[in-house]
Design an enzyme around this catalytic site. Structure first.
Site, mmCIF file in Angstrom:
data_model
loop_
_atom_site.group_PDB
_atom_site.id
_atom_site.type_symbol
_atom_site.label_atom_id
_atom_site.label_comp_id
_atom_site.label_asym_id
_atom_site.label_seq_id
_atom_site.Cartn_x
_atom_site.Cartn_y
_atom_site.Cartn_z
ATOM 1 C CB CYS A 110 -0.756 -0.260 0.798
ATOM 2 S SG CYS A 110 -2.040 1.583 0.974
ATOM 3 C CG HIS A 111 -0.162 4.781 1.576
ATOM 4 N ND1 HIS A 111 -1.602 4.729 1.191
ATOM 5 C CD2 HIS A 111 -0.421 6.104 0.934
ATOM 6 C CE1 HIS A 111 -2.204 5.470 0.924
ATOM 7 N NE2 HIS A 111 -1.631 6.364 0.539
#
Length: 186
Positions: A110-111
């Site tokens: 994800c991030h």
């Protein structure tokens, strides 16, 4: 029990995406690995579960208590808050680079590729990420791919929580392969 005898670190702090810590942790344990949740501070860290605060997770060890030599792999959960806070922690960045430079598996979802950018690991790699940080990944010198999971010499990246089963399976596969001796240091 594919990973019996292997020890894996999950580095996180408050604001980790709940499923991005819990799913890999649970799959790695089911595969026989010992898994430690590591954080800058002791006690508990609180997850973010979709649109609100989630459940706390117990911290097994603090960054001051660990060495990269203790682990066979490192998992970096995402969420927006968690990697943003960790990239301001010099000890967290050092730990990530130490695991990477020891040619061990580093997995980010994800991030969390923000942490690979901050440590210089992203440059020259094939990677994926959550779509909102695609430009950050490209600007860091990585070749971004719109794929569920991308592996580049033991660096595993994944887009989002919908890809966690494939992400976890790839971590297990890469840890079984061992160190990635052909990989260059960051």
């Amino acid at each position: 029990m594919d990973l019996k005898g292997k020890t894996i670190a999950i580095l996180a702090t408050n604001g980790f995406e709940q499923s991005e810590l819990e799913v890999p942790r649970d799959r790695l344990k089911q595969a026989g690995a010992t898994v430690h949740v590591i954080s800058p501070t002791a006690g508990e860290i609180k997850g973010w579960d979709k649109k609100d605060w989630g459940r706390p997770v117990t911290v097994d060890k603090t960054l001051d208590q660990v060495s990269s030599s203790d682990y066979d792999a490192l998992v970096l959960p995402g969420g927006q808050i968690n990697p943003d806070l960790l990239r301001l922690e010099p000890r967290a960045l050092s730990f990530i680079k130490e695991v990477f430079n020891a040619k061990k598996v580093v997995a980010a979802v994800c991030h969390a590729p923000w942490l690979l950018i901050e440590t210089g690991i992203a440059k020259g790699r094939k990677m994926t990420s959550y779509k909102s940080i695609k430009t950050d990944v490209i600007n860091a010198g990585a070749a971004w791919e719109d794929s569920a999971v991308v592996v580049d010499q033991g660096i595993i990246t994944s887009r989002n929580p919908g890809d966690l089963e494939a992400f976890s399976a790839k971590i297990i596969e890469e840890v079984k392969e061992g160190r990635h001796v052909q990989r260059n240091a960051a």
